[in-house]
Design a protein around this motif. Structure first.
Motif, mmCIF file in Angstrom:
data_model
loop_
_atom_site.group_PDB
_atom_site.id
_atom_site.type_symbol
_atom_site.label_atom_id
_atom_site.label_comp_id
_atom_site.label_asym_id
_atom_site.label_seq_id
_atom_site.Cartn_x
_atom_site.Cartn_y
_atom_site.Cartn_z
ATOM 1 N N TYR A 47 45.355 38.029 43.866
ATOM 2 C CA TYR A 47 44.256 37.177 44.765
ATOM 3 C C TYR A 47 45.210 36.494 45.864
ATOM 4 O O TYR A 47 44.425 35.994 46.924
ATOM 5 C CB TYR A 47 43.436 36.225 43.872
ATOM 6 C CG TYR A 47 42.560 35.396 44.403
ATOM 7 C CD1 TYR A 47 41.501 36.037 44.900
ATOM 8 C CD2 TYR A 47 42.490 34.068 44.411
ATOM 9 C CE1 TYR A 47 40.313 35.009 45.528
ATOM 10 C CE2 TYR A 47 41.335 33.140 44.718
ATOM 11 C CZ TYR A 47 40.392 33.861 45.519
ATOM 12 O OH TYR A 47 39.355 32.948 45.963
ATOM 13 N N VAL A 51 43.460 36.067 49.909
ATOM 14 C CA VAL A 51 42.887 34.792 50.286
ATOM 15 C C VAL A 51 42.954 34.594 51.745
ATOM 16 O O VAL A 51 42.157 34.411 52.444
ATOM 17 C CB VAL A 51 43.171 33.624 49.541
ATOM 18 C CG1 VAL A 51 42.986 32.546 50.204
ATOM 19 C CG2 VAL A 51 43.042 33.420 48.057
ATOM 20 N N LEU A 61 35.355 42.582 46.939
ATOM 21 C CA LEU A 61 36.229 42.082 45.859
ATOM 22 C C LEU A 61 35.453 42.843 44.720
ATOM 23 O O LEU A 61 34.469 42.377 44.239
ATOM 24 C CB LEU A 61 36.244 40.577 45.916
ATOM 25 C CG LEU A 61 36.727 39.987 47.181
ATOM 26 C CD1 LEU A 61 36.709 38.350 46.801
ATOM 27 C CD2 LEU A 61 37.985 40.467 47.836
ATOM 28 N N PHE A 63 35.937 42.724 40.875
ATOM 29 C CA PHE A 63 36.673 42.086 39.592
ATOM 30 C C PHE A 63 36.472 42.776 38.592
ATOM 31 O O PHE A 63 35.328 43.256 38.155
ATOM 32 C CB PHE A 63 36.095 40.575 39.573
ATOM 33 C CG PHE A 63 36.090 39.793 40.490
ATOM 34 C CD1 PHE A 63 37.104 38.753 40.476
ATOM 35 C CD2 PHE A 63 35.242 39.689 41.784
ATOM 36 C CE1 PHE A 63 37.420 37.704 41.551
ATOM 37 C CE2 PHE A 63 35.503 38.829 42.620
ATOM 38 C CZ PHE A 63 36.383 38.001 42.422
ATOM 39 N N TYR A 91 39.026 45.701 47.640
ATOM 40 C CA TYR A 91 40.261 45.038 46.536
ATOM 41 C C TYR A 91 39.846 45.051 45.318
ATOM 42 O O TYR A 91 38.700 44.745 45.015
ATOM 43 C CB TYR A 91 40.519 43.758 47.270
ATOM 44 C CG TYR A 91 40.895 43.373 48.685
ATOM 45 C CD1 TYR A 91 42.188 43.773 49.026
ATOM 46 C CD2 TYR A 91 40.150 43.055 49.643
ATOM 47 C CE1 TYR A 91 42.795 43.770 50.420
ATOM 48 C CE2 TYR A 91 40.712 42.982 50.731
ATOM 49 C CZ TYR A 91 42.098 43.220 51.037
ATOM 50 O OH TYR A 91 42.259 43.225 52.583
ATOM 51 N N ILE A 93 40.650 43.453 41.735
ATOM 52 C CA ILE A 93 41.100 42.000 41.194
ATOM 53 C C ILE A 93 41.144 42.139 39.815
ATOM 54 O O ILE A 93 40.126 42.325 39.230
ATOM 55 C CB ILE A 93 40.493 40.677 41.531
ATOM 56 C CG1 ILE A 93 40.532 40.500 43.319
ATOM 57 C CG2 ILE A 93 40.910 39.446 40.845
ATOM 58 C CD1 ILE A 93 39.652 39.459 43.847
ATOM 59 N N GLU A 98 44.260 36.703 37.168
ATOM 60 C CA GLU A 98 43.686 35.954 38.258
ATOM 61 C C GLU A 98 42.621 34.758 37.884
ATOM 62 O O GLU A 98 41.304 35.031 38.497
ATOM 63 C CB GLU A 98 43.072 36.818 39.509
ATOM 64 C CG GLU A 98 44.139 38.012 39.743
ATOM 65 C CD GLU A 98 45.252 37.077 40.612
ATOM 66 O OE1 GLU A 98 45.218 36.124 41.200
ATOM 67 O OE2 GLU A 98 46.165 37.764 41.003
ATOM 68 N N GLN A 100 41.959 31.875 39.106
ATOM 69 C CA GLN A 100 41.564 31.229 40.078
ATOM 70 C C GLN A 100 40.535 31.760 40.867
ATOM 71 O O GLN A 100 39.511 31.352 41.030
ATOM 72 C CB GLN A 100 42.580 30.696 40.988
ATOM 73 C CG GLN A 100 42.232 29.966 42.260
ATOM 74 C CD GLN A 100 41.767 28.584 41.872
ATOM 75 O OE1 GLN A 100 42.366 27.649 40.945
ATOM 76 N NE2 GLN A 100 40.544 28.285 42.292
ATOM 77 N N ALA A 101 40.642 33.042 40.823
ATOM 78 C CA ALA A 101 39.532 34.070 41.465
ATOM 79 C C ALA A 101 38.332 33.885 40.866
ATOM 80 O O ALA A 101 37.224 33.964 41.229
ATOM 81 C CB ALA A 101 40.010 35.394 41.899
ATOM 82 N N ASP A 104 36.771 30.728 41.345
ATOM 83 C CA ASP A 104 36.123 30.931 42.603
ATOM 84 C C ASP A 104 34.902 31.581 42.947
ATOM 85 O O ASP A 104 34.078 30.974 43.817
ATOM 86 C CB ASP A 104 37.083 30.981 43.800
ATOM 87 C CG ASP A 104 38.500 30.363 43.971
ATOM 88 O OD1 ASP A 104 38.438 29.084 43.279
ATOM 89 O OD2 ASP A 104 39.194 30.617 44.750
ATOM 90 N N TYR A 105 34.866 32.403 42.118
ATOM 91 C CA TYR A 105 33.535 33.481 42.393
ATOM 92 C C TYR A 105 32.580 33.371 41.260
ATOM 93 O O TYR A 105 31.655 34.369 41.283
ATOM 94 C CB TYR A 105 34.153 34.905 42.901
ATOM 95 C CG TYR A 105 34.722 34.978 44.080
ATOM 96 C CD1 TYR A 105 33.720 34.888 45.369
ATOM 97 C CD2 TYR A 105 36.087 34.781 44.451
ATOM 98 C CE1 TYR A 105 34.327 34.925 46.661
ATOM 99 C CE2 TYR A 105 36.502 34.795 45.595
ATOM 100 C CZ TYR A 105 35.765 34.723 46.782
ATOM 101 O OH TYR A 105 36.296 34.506 47.941
#
Length: 146
Positions: A47, A51, A61, A63, A91, A93, A98, A100-101, A104-105
């Motif tokens: 991630y 960014v 993205l 996930f 990408y 992920i 991850e 934090q990702a 964030d999402y």
């Protein structure tokens, strides 16, 4: 007599434990290449590396996790798309690595595809797997591939 029976049983057990022989109707090299290519999935991108690119162009993205069957299928599909459109910002992920990702999402289920516009704003989201045709249509609609 007992020795012969024990020897015969032992022989059957050892012979039966061997790997089954699979005969292929296609050449071995072609079969190996086909199996190899169909098993490849898009490699996870950290991630922190993604960014700096958010807000520079439209992107997808994905996930997921390599331990999730639907995520692996999506990873294979994304690998195929990335091979066809190498300049696309797509990408994968890996959610196990991850946190934090995920925050964030606001990821709650996997696989989840988050589409970002050129400003980095979420423009769409899909939860679950999809097929090639729908994915291509969505990527074109979102201007991730042209």
């Amino acid at each position: 007599m007992k020795k012969i029976i024990v020897l015969a049983v032992l022989t059957f057990v050892l012979v039966g434990c061997g790997e089954p022989k699979v005969e292929s109707k296609t050449p071995a090299v072609s079969s190996l290449k086909q199996t190899h290519e169909s098993s490849l999935m898009l490699e996870a991108t950290p991630y922190a590396q993604i960014v700096p690119h958010i807000g520079t162009k439209p992107m997808l993205l994905e996930f997921g996790s390599t331990s999730c069957a639907s995520c692996v299928e999506m990873g294979k599909l994304l690998y195929r798309v990335k091979q066809e459109y190498p300049q696309s910002a797509i990408y994968f992920i890996e959610v196990r690595n991850e946190q934090q990702a995920i925050r964030d999402y606001k990821i709650q289920m996997i696989p989840t595809q988050v589409y970002l516009d050129a400003k980095g704003t979420e423009s769409d989201r899909h939860i679950g797997a999809t097929n090639y045709e729908r994915l291509i249509a969505k990527l074109k609609e979102q201007k991730i591939i042209l």
